[in-house]
Design a protein around this motif. Sequence first.
Motif, PDB file in Angstrom:
ATOM      1  N   THR A 483      12.170  15.325 -40.641  1.00 28.52           N
ATOM      2  CA  THR A 483      12.835  14.540 -39.588  1.00 28.52           C
ATOM      3  C   THR A 483      14.175  15.133 -39.190  1.00 28.52           C
ATOM      4  N   SER A 484      14.747  15.971 -40.051  1.00 28.41           N
ATOM      5  CA  SER A 484      16.072  16.513 -39.753  1.00 28.41           C
ATOM      6  C   SER A 484      16.023  17.638 -38.724  1.00 28.41           C
ATOM      7  N   ASN A 485      14.866  18.312 -38.613  1.00 30.33           N
ATOM      8  CA  ASN A 485      14.758  19.434 -37.674  1.00 30.33           C
ATOM      9  C   ASN A 485      13.298  19.591 -37.262  1.00 30.33           C
ATOM     10  N   LYS A 486      12.949  19.066 -36.088  1.00 32.26           N
ATOM     11  CA  LYS A 486      11.560  19.146 -35.638  1.00 32.26           C
ATOM     12  C   LYS A 486      11.245  20.492 -34.993  1.00 32.26           C
ATOM     13  N   TYR A 487      12.268  21.334 -34.822  1.00 40.34           N
ATOM     14  CA  TYR A 487      12.046  22.652 -34.222  1.00 40.34           C
ATOM     15  C   TYR A 487      12.006  23.757 -35.286  1.00 40.34           C
ATOM     16  N   HIS A 488      11.684  23.376 -36.514  1.00 42.31           N
ATOM     17  CA  HIS A 488      11.695  24.354 -37.605  1.00 42.31           C
ATOM     18  C   HIS A 488      10.581  25.383 -37.437  1.00 42.31           C
ATOM     19  N   SER A 489      10.704  26.488 -38.151  1.00 50.23           N
ATOM     20  CA  SER A 489       9.718  27.565 -38.079  1.00 50.23           C
ATOM     21  C   SER A 489       8.376  27.099 -38.629  1.00 50.23           C
ATOM     22  N   ILE A 490       7.297  27.578 -38.014  1.00 53.30           N
ATOM     23  CA  ILE A 490       5.963  27.241 -38.503  1.00 53.30           C
ATOM     24  C   ILE A 490       5.244  28.479 -39.033  1.00 53.30           C
ATOM     25  N   SER A 491       5.975  29.547 -39.265  1.00 51.34           N
ATOM     26  CA  SER A 491       5.382  30.751 -39.841  1.00 51.34           C
ATOM     27  C   SER A 491       4.873  30.443 -41.248  1.00 51.34           C
ATOM     28  N   PRO A 492       3.697  30.945 -41.619  1.00 52.41           N
ATOM     29  CA  PRO A 492       3.154  30.659 -42.961  1.00 52.41           C
ATOM     30  C   PRO A 492       4.074  31.095 -44.094  1.00 52.41           C
ATOM     31  N   ASP A 501      14.001  17.211 -50.467  1.00 55.22           N
ATOM     32  CA  ASP A 501      14.203  15.860 -51.001  1.00 55.22           C
ATOM     33  C   ASP A 501      14.429  14.836 -49.899  1.00 55.22           C
ATOM     34  N   ASP A 502      15.013  15.269 -48.765  1.00 55.77           N
ATOM     35  CA  ASP A 502      15.328  14.309 -47.699  1.00 55.77           C
ATOM     36  C   ASP A 502      14.201  14.169 -46.674  1.00 55.77           C
ATOM     37  N   ASP A 503      13.064  14.814 -46.896  1.00 51.73           N
ATOM     38  CA  ASP A 503      11.933  14.670 -45.989  1.00 51.73           C
ATOM     39  C   ASP A 503      11.280  13.300 -46.163  1.00 51.73           C
TER      40      ASP A 503
END
Length: 636
Positions: A483-492, A501-503
């Motif tokens: 929830t803190s960063n929805k634009y995070h990398s999706i590379s395997p 822990d905060d997810d």
Amino acid sequence: FILFAFYFSAAYVLGAPDNGETAGFFIGAVLLASFFSSAGVFFSVISSTFFYSYAYSVLFLILISFLEIFSPLLPSAFRFLSYAGFLNRFEYLASGFIRLEDAAYFFIFTSLFIFLAVENLKIRRGATCKKSFIKQITAFIFACLLTAGVSHIKIKADITENKSYSLSSQTKKSVSQLKENFVIEFYKSPNLPPQLESQAFYAEIILKEFAQLNEKVKLEIIYVDSQKNRDRAILNSVSPVKFEIISEDRTEQTQGFLGLSLKYLDKKKSVPFLSDASFLEYELISSLISLTQPKKNLIFLKNTGISPDFINPYAIEKLKDIYEIKTLSAKEIFQETKESVMVIMGPDKPLPEKELAITQSFISSGGKALIAPDVRKPDEYMNRTYDNYCGLERFFEVNGAKIENFLIMDKDCDYVRINSPSGVSEVSYPLYPAIRNINRTHPAFKNINRFFLPLSSPISLSQKEGVTLSPLAFSSPASWIRTSNKYHSISPFSQELIKNDDDKRGPFAVAVLLNGFLTPDPYLLSKYPSFFREHKKETAVLLISGSKFLYYPSSGAFENLSLFLNCLEYLSGYHQLSNLRAKSDRIRPLIYVADSDRLKIKYAIFFIPLLFCAALFIYVYKKRKIAYFKVRDYFK
């Protein structure tokens, strides 16, 4: 028996085996063990040493197994010897299909070997050899004749949970309502390979049972053993299939037939090759529907990402049997009957307001729909995702189902193949979660044991008046969203795919059924009132939070395809077809187990039986030792 119970208990902890198959396997194992034991006792009696009795027993069992396995190589006059085998009989029992002839075979020959052992013991004790020999020959002949006679008594019991080997009550009801002749021509070649021969045998049983349901069903079994019958089969679209025949001195390729031609009035349909007879009932009923009922409309909204061209050819072929598939614009959909089913899969761009208004009008006035939007879309390099609102999200939110703008990650996931300088490797990919927490009693998810839902989003629910929200599938408790960063990398290989822990932790709803009087988006309702003149009618919409499952190319492709067909059949009112397809689904994946727990289970399965056997040995040893000292003290 205790070890047997232990291993099956482990299976029930890690998964959900078919109770009928479990019971059938237990029955088969007991009968097979009794058969082996009685044969061993007989050869022990007639042998002078332990070595010879062991050798005779093993050679005997190998011989009758070979007679069954290599029966196609035997001359025609000796192929009846294959019925002496026990492998196919045990396979039927272990699969939960209890046939009287199989149980009788084990019971008769177990009794025969015990009788022969007793007679040979009597000879050792001084009985008349000639008289006992006549008794043994008579008993053997009687056992063979009795087994052959019982094989003609077709008493069977299907104890599998899905009743995989018997016709369902829905099938019986559908067939009993036939008013005109339904002609079934079953084409089969003689001398098929063993694997196809077993399929033909099972198919013949089902077809004969099917024909007995109604006198209007005309079954004709045609052996393709002449050029005339071959031409007839090809004329009815039953295709020859190539396979290998292994003879005594060479291997040769030949062709064979195993298919169906179905006719009703002036309509005709064929099953060119019946590769798996467990699908036969589904094939018969889907063909019956396509031949006897008018087709319903299946509508794909034009320019929404996925058209029928993207769908598996097998699925399209099945859909064309019972649907008139159309790809229409929103304007054309507005003129369609509300008996149609609309499919909207993953629009890759926002829909125009007018199209949104028309699709919502179609639904609110009674039309049914399967909708799978992708609220996040990956870039072309599969590095990051970006927002991909199509406009239908507001409609679902108004009716209590909000699609969150995050991607679900899960430790229980599929693998992706990665090309590297060292070669191709497989790595787990949390963005391809495996969905196992499923309401399998619902027709849309009937007996779907698992499916993969790549790049999916969570659905949060809030009850709205007049709408019933039924979550049908959830991600696992090990899932999470960032929830803190929805634009995070999706590379395997990205470290951002590791749980923090905060997810926010799962499980999350990923498939929801909206049933009732659905309300259009108030903004569209006020802007385009002419589209909403009809009164609201009760309807049903299946919402799945991602469209990528439909053309998923990996190991879960078959389950995902079954899910798609199930959803359409539920919305169309063809519940029977999804039930029949579920009957043939014998694969039940194990539940997800964390790596640490998997190691514990592995060691437990290995050491607990050993410890149990050691404890049992010590107990028996001490008990015998105590008895020995008691006897010794008594005689002193």
